[in-house]
Motif scaffolding. Structure first.
Motif, PDB file in Angstrom:
ATOM      1  N   VAL A  45       0.834  -1.202   0.000  1.00 29.74           N
ATOM      2  CA  VAL A  45       0.000   0.000   0.000  1.00 29.74           C
ATOM      3  C   VAL A  45       0.871   1.255   0.000  1.00 29.74           C
ATOM      4  O   VAL A  45       0.599   2.217  -0.726  1.00 29.74           O
ATOM      5  CB  VAL A  45      -0.965  -0.016   1.206  1.00 29.74           C
ATOM      6  CG1 VAL A  45      -1.650   1.331   1.376  1.00 29.74           C
ATOM      7  CG2 VAL A  45      -2.005  -1.115   1.008  1.00 29.74           C
ATOM      8  N   VAL A  46       1.944   1.259   0.804  1.00 28.04           N
ATOM      9  CA  VAL A  46       2.849   2.412   0.831  1.00 28.04           C
ATOM     10  C   VAL A  46       3.453   2.650  -0.550  1.00 28.04           C
ATOM     11  O   VAL A  46       3.564   3.792  -1.014  1.00 28.04           O
ATOM     12  CB  VAL A  46       3.958   2.206   1.887  1.00 28.04           C
ATOM     13  CG1 VAL A  46       5.034   3.275   1.774  1.00 28.04           C
ATOM     14  CG2 VAL A  46       3.353   2.217   3.296  1.00 28.04           C
ATOM     15  N   GLU A  47       3.806   1.594  -1.256  1.00 32.06           N
ATOM     16  CA  GLU A  47       4.429   1.745  -2.570  1.00 32.06           C
ATOM     17  C   GLU A  47       3.408   2.047  -3.658  1.00 32.06           C
ATOM     18  O   GLU A  47       3.730   2.693  -4.658  1.00 32.06           O
ATOM     19  CB  GLU A  47       5.308   0.529  -2.844  1.00 32.06           C
ATOM     20  CG  GLU A  47       6.551   0.572  -1.958  1.00 32.06           C
ATOM     21  CD  GLU A  47       7.221  -0.757  -1.694  1.00 32.06           C
ATOM     22  OE1 GLU A  47       6.996  -1.716  -2.467  1.00 32.06           O
ATOM     23  OE2 GLU A  47       7.985  -0.842  -0.711  1.00 32.06           O
ATOM     24  N   ALA A  48       2.165   1.634  -3.472  1.00 28.98           N
ATOM     25  CA  ALA A  48       1.103   2.096  -4.369  1.00 28.98           C
ATOM     26  C   ALA A  48       0.907   3.604  -4.208  1.00 28.98           C
ATOM     27  O   ALA A  48       0.658   4.325  -5.179  1.00 28.98           O
ATOM     28  CB  ALA A  48      -0.206   1.357  -4.069  1.00 28.98           C
ATOM     29  N   TYR A  49       1.017   4.070  -2.984  1.00 20.25           N
ATOM     30  CA  TYR A  49       0.924   5.515  -2.705  1.00 20.25           C
ATOM     31  C   TYR A  49       2.037   6.281  -3.414  1.00 20.25           C
ATOM     32  O   TYR A  49       1.821   7.387  -3.927  1.00 20.25           O
ATOM     33  CB  TYR A  49       0.994   5.725  -1.198  1.00 20.25           C
ATOM     34  CG  TYR A  49       0.979   7.159  -0.733  1.00 20.25           C
ATOM     35  CD1 TYR A  49      -0.137   7.971  -0.922  1.00 20.25           C
ATOM     36  CD2 TYR A  49       2.062   7.690  -0.037  1.00 20.25           C
ATOM     37  CE1 TYR A  49      -0.164   9.281  -0.458  1.00 20.25           C
ATOM     38  CE2 TYR A  49       2.046   8.988   0.441  1.00 20.25           C
ATOM     39  CZ  TYR A  49       0.937   9.783   0.223  1.00 20.25           C
ATOM     40  OH  TYR A  49       0.913  11.074   0.694  1.00 20.25           O
ATOM     41  N   ILE A  50       3.224   5.700  -3.478  1.00 22.00           N
ATOM     42  CA  ILE A  50       4.331   6.358  -4.180  1.00 22.00           C
ATOM     43  C   ILE A  50       4.016   6.491  -5.671  1.00 22.00           C
ATOM     44  O   ILE A  50       4.286   7.528  -6.289  1.00 22.00           O
ATOM     45  CB  ILE A  50       5.645   5.601  -3.916  1.00 22.00           C
ATOM     46  CG1 ILE A  50       6.079   5.854  -2.463  1.00 22.00           C
ATOM     47  CG2 ILE A  50       6.746   6.019  -4.896  1.00 22.00           C
ATOM     48  CD1 ILE A  50       7.243   5.016  -1.995  1.00 22.00           C
ATOM     49  N   ALA A  51       3.413   5.460  -6.260  1.00 22.15           N
ATOM     50  CA  ALA A  51       2.972   5.569  -7.659  1.00 22.15           C
ATOM     51  C   ALA A  51       1.951   6.692  -7.804  1.00 22.15           C
ATOM     52  O   ALA A  51       2.003   7.495  -8.749  1.00 22.15           O
ATOM     53  CB  ALA A  51       2.378   4.243  -8.126  1.00 22.15           C
TER      54      ALA A  51
END
Length: 393
Positions: A323-329
């Motif tokens: 989820v954190v890395e989806a947020y970065i996208a």
């Protein structure tokens, strides 16, 4: 098409969107620091703890749920929109975690010291994995499908996969998707015992990489089949998952399961490898994971697609990583940010990775498609592909 509507997230990258944008652009973090109290013998380690203000939650009270609650508060306008459009039984919640409320259990036992006799002061159901999704449903008064996912470091990614299935099956019209993991002595000491914890600052994909930094992370977004009218929207173009079961903690050396997940995601999205604009690697900083992932990227993408990782900025948020890395996208798309670079200064990327396109200094995103990979213990692999709001119609 599945739409990702709005996003609230907190990690070492930042406590709000403006802070996260600034730090992602500058390659900085806000709270990765040397900490004691998590390892035996007075040893210290670089960890990230999110600043949190007290806000008791009655029977659901625990640190993880307090963090989730802060994200839900930030998404209030979007939550009001879906609650106005859909009935409560058509709104679901899928939340990833690997620790749930274990941090609170640890703290209670430690505070009791030698007097502890195993009698908890709070409802023990709070420490169950399922409580973290039950809290979200109760907090929002929704009655659609609600469950937690605990597949270690792929939990957050699998939350997206499961939420999409609920939408595509017709079981839900909207799904709250999130993940949260808090600092725990069990996980920190466990990774230390495995030789996978870097007690200094981690530097993935470098010759002298020595393991992970663990950081707290929490994020929440809303998935729908039609875009909401408020907030920024990105698209979930494709997803792939696999479970190779190679080893309880070590990755399969050739990355067979990881390749399967990536190729399934590409096929699901109807894309070729060269259509992807950037891959956010799992890139934990352990010797074995980074070597495996290098083979996967080389075999699938060659040197045609820019790749890097972001865990040196967020810490490894474990069950929240997807989820954190989806947020970065989401941030890269929404704010037109350059791709995050692996520029550690004293720890340059290894020549071992010269045959793939590592982002060593910030680059422009040239194609509006981002892949994010998470590879967990037990060979549990998830690959997600996101698209900018104006792509791939």
């Amino acid at each position: 098409m599945i739409y990702v509507n709005g996003f609230a997230c907190k990690s070492a990258l930042g406590l709000n969107e403006d802070e996260a944008v600034r730090n992602l652009s500058e390659g900085k973090d806000i709270c990765l620091k040397e900490m004691s109290g998590f390892l035996p013998g007075g040893k210290t380690a670089f960890l990230a703890e999110i600043p949190l203000y007290p806000a008791p939650l009655n029977r659901h009270d625990c640190r993880a749920n307090r963090l989730l609650n802060e994200c839900l508060n930030e998404l209030q306008p979007l939550l009001e929109e879906i609650q106005g459009r859909f009935s409560p039984d058509r709104i679901g919640a899928v939340i990833g975690t690997s620790t749930s409320a274990i941090t609170d259990v640890e703290n209670e036992v430690l505070s009791a010291g030698s007097e502890y006799e195993g009698e908890l002061k709070y409802d023990p159901r709070v420490s169950e994995i399922g409580n973290i999704s039950a809290f979200v449903s109760d907090r929002l008064a929704i009655t659609g499908p609600s469950y937690s996912i605990a597949t270690a470091c792929s939990s957050g990614g699998r939350a997206f996969v499961s939420a999409r299935a609920l939408l595509e099956s017709g079981a839900c019209d909207a799904v709250i998707v999130g993940a949260c993991d808090t600092l725990s002595r069990i996980t920190v000491s466990g990774f230390f015992a495995l030789g996978a914890l870097d007690t200094g600052r981690c530097h993935p994909l470098s010759d002298d990489r020595a393991g992970i930094n663990i950081g707290e992370g929490v994020g929440v977004t809303i998935l729908t089949r039609t875009p909401l009218t408020r907030g920024y929207v990105m698209k979930l173009l494709g997803a792939g998952s696999s479970t190779d079961g190679y080893h309880i903690s070590a990755p399969e050396p050739e990355g067979k399961g990881a390749k399967t997940a990536i190729r399934l995601a590409l096929n699901d999205a109807g894309l070729n490898p060269e259509d992807v604009g950037y891959v956010n690697l799992h890139a934990t900083g352990t010797v074995l994971n980074d070597a495996m992932e290098h083979k996967v990227i080389r075999d699938v993408f060659g040197d045609r697609v820019p790749v890097s990782g972001t865990k040196h900025l967020t810490g490894h948020t474990l069950g929240a990583a997807g989820v954190v890395e989806a947020y970065i996208a989401y941030l890269i798309f929404r704010h037109g940010l350059k791709l995050p670079a692996l520029n550690y200064l004293e720890h340059m990327p290894s020549h071992e990775f010269d045959d793939i396109h590592l982002v060593k200094k910030p680059e422009e995103l040239r194609r509006p498609v981002i892949m994010s990979n998470n590879f967990a213990f037990g060979g549990n692999n998830v690959s997600l592909i996101f698209g900018r709001n104006d792509c791939c119609d």
